[in-house]
Design an enzyme around this catalytic site. Structure first.
Site, PDB file in Angstrom:
ATOM      1  N   GLU A  78       0.836  -1.204   0.000  1.00 53.05           N
ATOM      2  CA  GLU A  78       0.000   0.000   0.000  1.00 53.05           C
ATOM      3  C   GLU A  78       0.868   1.250   0.000  1.00 53.05           C
ATOM      4  O   GLU A  78       1.759   1.408   0.820  1.00 53.05           O
ATOM      5  CB  GLU A  78      -0.939   0.001   1.210  1.00 53.05           C
ATOM      6  CG  GLU A  78      -1.934  -1.155   1.223  1.00 53.05           C
ATOM      7  CD  GLU A  78      -2.936  -1.126   0.066  1.00 53.05           C
ATOM      8  OE1 GLU A  78      -3.003  -0.100  -0.641  1.00 53.05           O
ATOM      9  OE2 GLU A  78      -3.640  -2.134  -0.116  1.00 53.05           O
ATOM     10  N   CYS A 141      -8.254  -1.121   7.906  1.00 50.06           N
ATOM     11  CA  CYS A 141      -6.853  -1.209   7.462  1.00 50.06           C
ATOM     12  C   CYS A 141      -6.299   0.166   7.116  1.00 50.06           C
ATOM     13  O   CYS A 141      -5.198   0.526   7.538  1.00 50.06           O
ATOM     14  CB  CYS A 141      -6.719  -2.146   6.264  1.00 50.06           C
ATOM     15  SG  CYS A 141      -6.941  -3.875   6.719  1.00 50.06           S
ATOM     16  N   HIS A 165      -1.415  -5.503   2.162  1.00 53.15           N
ATOM     17  CA  HIS A 165      -2.663  -6.285   2.122  1.00 53.15           C
ATOM     18  C   HIS A 165      -2.379  -7.656   1.505  1.00 53.15           C
ATOM     19  O   HIS A 165      -1.674  -7.745   0.494  1.00 53.15           O
ATOM     20  CB  HIS A 165      -3.710  -5.566   1.259  1.00 53.15           C
ATOM     21  CG  HIS A 165      -4.723  -4.805   2.050  1.00 53.15           C
ATOM     22  ND1 HIS A 165      -5.002  -3.468   1.824  1.00 53.15           N
ATOM     23  CD2 HIS A 165      -5.559  -5.198   3.063  1.00 53.15           C
ATOM     24  CE1 HIS A 165      -5.953  -3.080   2.672  1.00 53.15           C
ATOM     25  NE2 HIS A 165      -6.307  -4.098   3.423  1.00 53.15           N
TER      26      HIS A 165
HETATM   27  N1  PCA Z   1      -8.834  -6.154   6.454  1.00 52.01           N
HETATM   28  C1  PCA Z   1      -9.720  -5.018   6.629  1.00 52.01           C
HETATM   29  C2  PCA Z   1      -9.664  -4.702   8.094  1.00 52.01           C
HETATM   30  C3  PCA Z   1      -9.024  -5.866   8.740  1.00 52.01           C
HETATM   31  C4  PCA Z   1      -8.464  -6.665   7.651  1.00 52.01           C
HETATM   32  O1  PCA Z   1      -7.741  -7.661   7.779  1.00 52.01           O
HETATM   33  C5  PCA Z   1      -9.433  -3.855   5.694  1.00 52.01           C
HETATM   34  O2  PCA Z   1      -8.913  -4.081   4.581  1.00 52.01           O
HETATM   35  O3  PCA Z   1      -9.733  -2.713   6.025  1.00 52.01           O
END
Ligand code: PCA
Length: 200
Positions: A78, A141, A165
């Site tokens: 990200e 996140c 992610h």
């Molecule tokens: N993914 C979510 C919140 C917790 C997670 O593992 C997100 O992408 O916001």
């Protein structure tokens, strides 16, 4: 050198979260780096304080927060966290903000201080699908990434940090119809290990 990796508890209809499952399988050391981990609640209100506590306890040099991005076909580095929370489902505490800032007086966005392109390239060179993503979404996140980068900036912490992610694990995907994109948990773990290796 110390690396703090965080993963999330399960949320939505899931019973596992590959972000936490993967980081807990990492070794205690990679090269000259010591790895420590923390489990973060999927909560707009509690995720920041739990991260802050982990930063105070461990005093890491590098922080990599990891979360699940259901449907992704690769590991996403990200690049940016935005000052917005807009949830399509409630968090694990039943909180569901709509178009609200994370910090009313905060900057519109923070950039990751991790070398996102270099990390994606390192994984791809090792046969692991990875890419740079320009949005961490508007859920917990993104909230955690924004909070991390804000704490580093505000408190002048000698830390580089960012967010990765990861896709659904193949086990999660196998339980769904239609079957979404996924990655084997061992491969996700290897990808995160490679990211740490590249950084240290
Ligand atoms: N993914 C979510 C919140 C917790 C997670 O593992 C997100 O992408 O916001």
């Amino acid at each position: 050198m110390k690396v703090l990796l965080t993963g999330f508890e399960p949320f939505g209809s899931e019973t596992v979260n590959p972000s936490y499952e993967a980081i807990r399988q990492l070794p205690e050391h990679i090269g000259r780096a010591e790895l420590v981990t923390a489990r973060i609640p999927v909560s707009f209100e509690q995720s920041g304080p739990v991260l802050k506590e982990a930063l105070a306890i461990h005093r890491p040099d590098i922080v990599i927060c990891v979360g699940q991005a259901g449907g992704y076909s690769g590991i996403a580095m990200e690049r940016v966290a935005i000052n917005l929370q807009d949830a399509s489902i409630p968090d694990n505490c039943g909180v569901q903000p709509s178009e609200q800032p994370i910090l009313p007086d905060g900057p519109a966005a923070y950039f990751s201080s991790l070398p996102v392109k270099k990390l994606a390239a390192a994984l791809r060179q090792n046969g692991i699908p990875a890419f740079v993503s320009n949005s961490a979404g508007t859920y917990v996140c993104n909230h955690l990434m924004y909070t991390l980068l804000h704490l580093i900036d505000r408190d002048h912490l000698p830390v580089i940090g960012g967010f990765i992610h990861v896709p659904y694990s193949t086990r999660q995907a196998a339980a769904k119809t239609p079957v979404p994109a996924s990655m084997d948990l061992a491969q996700i773990t290897r990808g995160l290990a490679l990211a740490v290796e590249t950084l240290v």
